[in-house]
Scaffold this motif. Structure first.
Motif, PDB file in Angstrom:
ATOM      1  N   SER A 198      50.871  34.794  26.254  1.00 29.41           N
ATOM      2  CA  SER A 198      51.171  35.993  27.038  1.00 29.41           C
ATOM      3  C   SER A 198      51.865  35.665  28.356  1.00 29.41           C
ATOM      4  CB  SER A 198      49.883  36.786  27.296  1.00 29.41           C
ATOM      5  OG  SER A 198      50.173  38.127  27.617  1.00 29.41           O
ATOM      6  N   ASN A 220      50.624  42.671  31.357  1.00 28.88           N
ATOM      7  CA  ASN A 220      51.537  41.861  30.549  1.00 28.88           C
ATOM      8  C   ASN A 220      51.061  40.423  30.387  1.00 28.88           C
ATOM      9  OD1 ASN A 220      53.345  44.016  30.302  1.00 28.88           O
ATOM     10  ND2 ASN A 220      54.436  43.463  32.170  1.00 28.88           N
ATOM     11  N   ASN A 275      44.506  44.398  30.593  1.00 24.04           N
ATOM     12  CA  ASN A 275      45.486  45.449  30.313  1.00 24.04           C
ATOM     13  C   ASN A 275      46.742  45.313  31.168  1.00 24.04           C
ATOM     14  OD1 ASN A 275      46.515  47.659  28.942  1.00 24.04           O
ATOM     15  ND2 ASN A 275      45.580  49.150  30.322  1.00 24.04           N
ATOM     16  N   MET A 307      47.977  42.732  18.213  1.00 21.32           N
ATOM     17  CA  MET A 307      47.638  42.164  19.517  1.00 21.32           C
ATOM     18  C   MET A 307      46.669  43.086  20.260  1.00 21.32           C
ATOM     19  SD  MET A 307      49.432  39.393  19.380  1.00 21.32           S
ATOM     20  CE  MET A 307      49.583  38.713  21.041  1.00 21.32           C
ATOM     21  N   SER A 308      45.878  42.496  21.150  1.00 24.37           N
ATOM     22  CA  SER A 308      44.945  43.275  21.962  1.00 24.37           C
ATOM     23  C   SER A 308      44.852  42.662  23.354  1.00 24.37           C
ATOM     24  CB  SER A 308      43.561  43.319  21.310  1.00 24.37           C
ATOM     25  OG  SER A 308      43.006  42.016  21.239  1.00 24.37           O
ATOM     26  N   HIS A 309      44.387  43.457  24.307  1.00 23.22           N
ATOM     27  CA  HIS A 309      44.217  42.961  25.678  1.00 23.22           C
ATOM     28  C   HIS A 309      42.840  42.315  25.808  1.00 23.22           C
ATOM     29  CE1 HIS A 309      47.913  44.643  27.270  1.00 23.22           C
ATOM     30  NE2 HIS A 309      47.642  45.767  26.637  1.00 23.22           N
ATOM     31  N   ASP A 314      47.812  39.393  29.348  1.00 23.13           N
ATOM     32  CA  ASP A 314      46.547  39.159  28.639  1.00 23.13           C
ATOM     33  C   ASP A 314      46.554  39.616  27.179  1.00 23.13           C
ATOM     34  OD1 ASP A 314      46.415  41.975  29.126  1.00 23.13           O
ATOM     35  OD2 ASP A 314      44.222  41.883  29.133  1.00 23.13           O
ATOM     36  N   SER A 315      47.723  39.621  26.549  1.00 14.71           N
ATOM     37  CA  SER A 315      47.800  40.028  25.141  1.00 14.71           C
ATOM     38  C   SER A 315      47.581  38.823  24.227  1.00 14.71           C
ATOM     39  CB  SER A 315      49.160  40.664  24.842  1.00 14.71           C
ATOM     40  OG  SER A 315      49.302  41.889  25.524  1.00 14.71           O
TER      41      SER A 315
END
Length: 323
Positions: A280, A230, A228, A252-254, A232-233
């Protein structure tokens, strides 16, 4: 005597300059660019954070009389060189076989695994030779870690090298800063060689932090990015591993590690160096800790790196380099 000559940059400026890259996935082009950039920026330390292995292997069939077949296309020696150069530019591997060898590889996965192993080892050994030549006139240590896509036997190849230095499991002294390294990641949909449950990642990282004498100046070289942030997207995937599309856009997700984030928040090192999630590129702050992921475009032969200047135990500057 020895391989290196003295680099007085750190002593005269009072600064420590680091160039960090990751996820180069077998690319000779990126490896060479990285070494060249280190010399251009006159850094004190070069660090590769993990995922040095390529991802695919192309069989090329020798059909005799100077002819080769690749994906049903027949080429001569010149055409072969063009194709193999392109394969290596993308960081992938190739193996030249006869028809019998190809059939055996199709029937026996162990043959494919052995060809992959041979190719990986040859490439890393060649990198060692390249680094020895390019760094022969400067004293720039080259620290190399493995990531989740890298088989453990590549540590043995790194330890053979005169110039590449294994850093996982060690406390590496970068001037006044101590660096710990860790290449395992939280579970992924691809079942890669070095994955670990979150609870084991937490336990392992806490053990590593006990080796550090001054946590406020410490550097965490951890392949998995903290969850969570910038860094790890990644695309959200369906059960059959296809990107989820909504409104014509990729969702997109973390996907980073909860445990990596927790340990960073608890320990508060000076700097976190991360990778793993190619798309990312970014930086973030977790409390006092600056965390970075330079990203990766290994298939395009494009270098992504982070240039960091440390001074008096603090981060004076940082920037991303693309080239």
């Amino acid at each position: 005597m020895g391989l290196f000559k003295r680099n007085n940059n750190q002593e005269t400026s009072g600064q420590i300059k680091i160039l960090y890259t990751t996820d180069i996935h077998g690319s000779d082009v990126i490896f060479k660019k990285f070494l060249n950039a280190g010399k251009i920026y006159k850094v004190n330390y070069l660090i590769i954070g993990g995922d040095i292995a390529g991802k695919s292997l192309t069989p090329i069939v020798d059909i005799g009389e100077g002819k080769y077949m690749i994906d049903d296309k027949v080429v001569g020696r010149e055409g072969l060189k063009e194709i193999t150069d392109e394969i290596r530019k993308q960081g992938n591997y190739y193996v030249i076989v006869d028809r019998k060898d190809l059939q055996e590889m199709k029937e026996d996965k162990r043959k494919v695994d052995e060809a992959f192993k041979t190719s990986m080892i040859e490439v890393v050994r060649n990198w060692s030779k390249i680094a020895e030549e390019k760094l022969k006139d400067v004293d720039i240590p080259l620290y190399v870690n493995l990531g989740n896509d890298d088989p453990l036997y590549l540590f043995d190849v790194i330890e053979e090298s005169k110039v590449m230095k294994k850093c996982e499991g060690e406390v590496v002294q970068l001037g006044e800063h101590e660096m710990i390294s860790f290449g395992y990641v939280n579970p992924t949909p691809w079942n890669t060689p070095r994955e670990m449950p979150e609870e084991k990642i937490y336990t392992a990282l806490k053990q590593e932090t006990k080796k550090i004498s001054d946590i406020e100046k410490a550097i965490f070289n951890i392949h998995a990015p903290p969850y969570n942030t910038n860094l790890d997207s990644a695309p959200l995937l369906t059960p059959d591993l296809k990107p989820v599309i909504k409104g014509g856009e990729v969702v997109m997700s973390h996907v980073g590690s909860v445990s990596v984030r927790k340990v960073i928040e608890e320990e508060q090192p000076l700097l976190g160096l991360h990778g793993h999630i190619h798309e990312s590129r970014g930086f973030d702050k977790l409390g006092r800790t600056l965390v970075l992921n330079p990203g990766s475009e290994h298939n395009e032969g494009i270098l992504h790196a982070a240039y960091i200047i440390l001074e008096k135990g603090k981060i004076k500057a940082h920037q991303f380099i693309i080239g």
